[in-house]
Design a protein around this motif. Structure first.
Motif, PDB file in Angstrom:
ATOM      1  N   ASN A 156       0.712  -1.203  -0.167  1.00 38.37           N
ATOM      2  CA  ASN A 156       0.045  -0.008  -0.034  1.00 38.37           C
ATOM      3  C   ASN A 156       0.890   1.227  -0.002  1.00 38.37           C
ATOM      4  OD1 ASN A 156      -2.582  -1.033  -0.184  1.00 38.37           O
ATOM      5  ND2 ASN A 156      -2.483  -1.518   2.148  1.00 38.37           N
ATOM      6  N   ASN A 202       1.168   3.731  -3.272  1.00 34.94           N
ATOM      7  CA  ASN A 202       0.709   5.308  -2.830  1.00 34.94           C
ATOM      8  C   ASN A 202       1.890   6.126  -3.327  1.00 34.94           C
ATOM      9  OD1 ASN A 202      -1.740   4.736  -1.932  1.00 34.94           O
ATOM     10  ND2 ASN A 202      -1.235   5.102   0.299  1.00 34.94           N
ATOM     11  N   GLN A 211       2.057   6.351  -6.876  1.00 34.78           N
ATOM     12  CA  GLN A 211       0.891   7.071  -7.440  1.00 34.78           C
ATOM     13  C   GLN A 211       1.048   8.680  -7.293  1.00 34.78           C
ATOM     14  OE1 GLN A 211      -2.423   5.125  -5.801  1.00 34.78           O
ATOM     15  NE2 GLN A 211      -2.595   3.591  -7.536  1.00 34.78           N
ATOM     16  N   LYS A 220      -8.194  10.352  -4.970  1.00 38.84           N
ATOM     17  CA  LYS A 220      -7.666   9.690  -6.190  1.00 38.84           C
ATOM     18  C   LYS A 220      -9.169   9.819  -7.018  1.00 38.84           C
ATOM     19  CE  LYS A 220      -3.530   7.903  -4.437  1.00 38.84           C
ATOM     20  NZ  LYS A 220      -3.093   6.725  -3.908  1.00 38.84           N
ATOM     21  N   GLY A 256      -6.294   1.700   1.361  1.00 33.42           N
ATOM     22  CA  GLY A 256      -4.853   1.111   1.543  1.00 33.42           C
ATOM     23  C   GLY A 256      -4.496   1.703   3.134  1.00 33.42           C
TER      24      GLY A 256
HETATM   25 MG   LIG Z   1      -3.458   3.607  -1.705  1.00 30.84          MG
END
Ligand SMILES: [Mg+2]
Ligand SMILES: Nc1ncnc2c1ncn2[C@@H]1O[C@H](COP(=O)(O)OP(=O)(O)OP(=O)(O)O)[C@@H](O)[C@H]1O
Length: 659
Positions: A554, A558, A561, A607, A616
């Protein structure tokens, strides 16, 4: 005649001035003060008596010798009556004249002497009396009158006992005078005219003739009142000083010009332990100052005795001192310099500040203790706040967990049959399409103009059969993917709510977990991120590694991203005492400050729909909680974020079971 006389006088050593008339003589007398004036009674312009009177008024001490003939014998006698010194009958013998002049000059000198003495007696501030041989007043000067109040007339003829204070004392003076051969010098109380008693210093001397017979006594009387008063006040202030210095709590010490102790009060005895006898005349520093201070002490003292100056004078200093027996203790010293005659003395006031210092130290250590306690309290408070926040968070998690568990359970069943139905549907569609394909082959064999065929063709075109034949598979595929995602969400929800925790607690290698996670998600990372590893040395950690892998995943996802185009992810690890830490930091967009507090909430996401579920971090948070660890975050918008996970190396047993 005058000329001859002048010459004779000059020869005999006298300076003389001759005058031709009475007027001339007066004019000369106005100019000069003559010892003797020779005056002829018979003068051309005025009477010799008038001339004499005039000259005497100009200078009273000028003696007049009258020259006269037989005829004016009476006048000559009158002249002596009026103050002429003598007269000579003309014709006279020069020797007689010279003798008269000689006597005249002598008398003038004697008169001047008497006058001087008289003035001196009158004007002196010292009271002086003259008595006869039986101590009866004959003379008393104005200073006596001022002192005792009696005028000369009031005392003349009276015994000196007039001044006596009482009968007892009356006899003292004459007796004393008798025994001391007429001399007396001593103090006596005397009474003034208005009845006051004053202390007098009496000095009596006899005046004797050639045979030694006492003619008079001369006494000088000095008022001792002021002196006595001064002595008294001096005595009083000495007394005061003594009682103050004796009762003072501080040591009062005086040093003479050589630096030796000249005064040492009772408090000094108590403070230093040396008696006054032991200290008087000694150099103080030798006994009472630690050796290391001797140099400063001597330098300061040298300046002080030289000019009353120097650095310590007028100051209050904190120094160290020695007690008898060698014990060192702190003192406060106030030093002053006093000028005595032509040298400087040092006066020191010394206070034992041992107790004060102890109290100060105590106070200081109290302050330190308080500060320490305060810091501890602060610390505890911070921990409490943290614990409280964690509690709030975990309570939130717990209630959301229950909700999630319910939702997951509810969704799980329909998802199950939808999934199996879709699979069946896929199979059916596939089979149906096989049939269609077989029909299409048959269709190629049918005659072109058949009406039915035309109808079939029209329907196929109308419903865009070719397209749908392809799309139906795509739709099914997409549905399957959607179902996959729903299944994943449900499984996340289950993780989140501890629905499944069949993992075992084992001592495992965290680095191994990170590496396997990286392998799984490598495809997602490789285009945008450079992954840097700064691993420390980690001991095996008691954990459920597969769950921790989810955390790493996670965090890594993250991080990738958050990186929009290109950036770096750094993974650091380390161990401190009984904990290990894993840090994942990125150079991504960062987290807005107002969002930080929400990122661990389930379903919080920034997001776009389809990309993030917002689960997450909340799942990760729960897993870390289960491991009795904690997660920290630091982030700066535009620069990147760092997530740090702390885990205990060992789980305590009862808590491990709770998981
Ligand atoms: Mg996440
Ligand atoms: N490394 C990071 N950089 C910037 N923002 C982050 C980072 N990690 C988390 N966030 C923020 O925290 C939010 C919550 O993260 P979380 O992982 O819980 O959910 P998500 O990533 O949005 O969705 P999911 O993980 O369920 O796919 C994210 O939407 C994002 O705003």
């Amino acid at each position: 005649m005058r000329k001859i006389l002048s010459d004779i006088l000059r020869v005999k050593g006298y300076a003389s001035v001759a005058a031709g008339s009475g007027g001339e003589a007066i004019a000369e007398a106005e100019r000069e003060n003559f010892s003797v004036a020779l005056i002829d009674l018979m003068l051309p312009d005025m009477s010799g008596l008038d001339v004499m009177a005039r000259i005497k008024s100009l200078s009273p001490l000028t003696e007049a010798i009258i020259l006269t003939g037989h005829a004016s014998m009476d006048s000559a006698i009158e002249a002596t009556r009026r103050g002429a010194f003598s007269y000579l009958l003309k014709p006279y013998q020069v020797d007689d004249l010279l003798l008269n002049i000689r006597h005249g000059i002598d008398r003038r000198q004697a008169q001047a002497e008497i006058r001087r003495l008289g003035e001196a007696l009158r004007q002196t501030q010292q009271a002086i009396v003259i008595t006869d041989a039986d101590l009866n007043f004959e003379y008393a000067n104005p200073a006596f009158t001022r002192l005792f109040g009696y005028s000369l007339d009031e005392v003349t003829g009276k015994s000196v006992e007039l001044l006596a204070v009482d009968a007892g004392l009356n006899s003292v003076l004459p007796a004393a005078i008798a025994t001391e051969k007429g001399r007396f010098n001593g103090e006596a109380l005397q009474r003034t005219k208005d009845g006051r008693t004053i202390p007098i210093l009496l000095d009596v001397s006899p005046v004797v003739d050639e045979q030694g017979t006492v003619l008079n006594y001369v006494g000088s009387l000095t008022d001792l009142s002021d002196l006595k008063r001064m002595e008294e006040s001096l005595r009083e202030s000495e007394e005061k000083f003594r009682s103050i210095s004796a009762s003072a709590k501080d040591a009062i010490i005086m040093l003479d010009e050589s630096g030796a102790v000249s005064f040492w009060n009772a408090a000094a005895e108590t403070i230093f332990g040396y008696s006054s006898d032991e200290m008087l005349g000694k150099y103080m520093h030798k006994l009472c100052a630690p050796e290391r201070l001797h140099k400063i002490y001597l330098a300061g003292l040298a300046k002080l005795v030289a000019n009353g100056q120097g650095y310590p004078v007028g100051q209050t200093l904190e120094l160290a001192a020695l007690r008898k027996g060698g014990g060192e203790f702190p003192v406060e010293v106030s030093l002053s310099a006093v000028r005595h005659k032509d040298h400087w003395l040092a006066i020191g006031i010394v206070r034992d500040i041992s107790e004060r210092k102890q109290a100060e130290q105590k106070a200081q250590s109290y302050v330190e203790e308080l500060t320490r306690a305060n810091a501890e309290l602060h610390n505890l408070n911070a921990k409490l706040t943290q614990a409280h926040n964690q509690l709030v968070q975990s309570e939130k998690m717990a209630s959301i967990g229950m909700l999630a568990a319910g939702v997951a359970h509810e969704i799980n069943n329909p998802i199950g049959f939808i999934k199996s139905n879709t699979q069946t549907l896929g199979k059916y569609v596939d089979e149906l399409l096989q049939v269609v394909r077989a029909y299409e082959q048959v269709e190629a064999l049918l005659p072109q103009h058949s009406e039915l065929f035309a109808e079939l063709h029209r329907i196929k075109i109308q419903i865009r059969f070719e397209y749908k034949k392809r799309d139906i598979l795509a739709l099914l595929d997409e549905s399957n993917q959607g179902l996959e995602r729903v299944t994943k969400i449900v499984s996340n929800l289950k993780d989140f709510s501890h629905m499944e925790s069949q993992d075992k607690w084992i001592m495992d290698d965290i680095h191994k977990g990170i590496e396997s996670t990286l392998n799984v998600i490598w495809n997602e990372l490789k285009y945008t991120c450079e992954v840097k590893k700064e691993y420390g040395v980690l001991p095996p950690v008691e954990c459920m590694l597969s769950q921790l892998n989810q955390v790493f995943m996670n965090l890594l996802v993250n991080a990738s991203q958050a990186i929009e185009t290109k950036g770096a992810i750094t993974i650091r690890t380390g161990a401190i005492e009984d904990q290990v830490w894993i840090e994942i930091s990125d150079t991504g967009m960062g987290i807005l400050p107002e969002n930080i507090k929400s990122i661990f909430d389930p379903f919080f996401t920034t997001k776009p729909v389809g990309k993030g579920t917002g689960l997450g971090l909340s799942v990760s948070y729960n897993i870390i909680q289960k491991h009795h660890g904690r997660i920290e975050v630091e982030s700066e918008v535009g620069k990147g974020s760092t997530f740090r996970v702390w885990l205990p190396i060992r789980q305590s047993h009862d808590t491990a079971v709770v998981a």
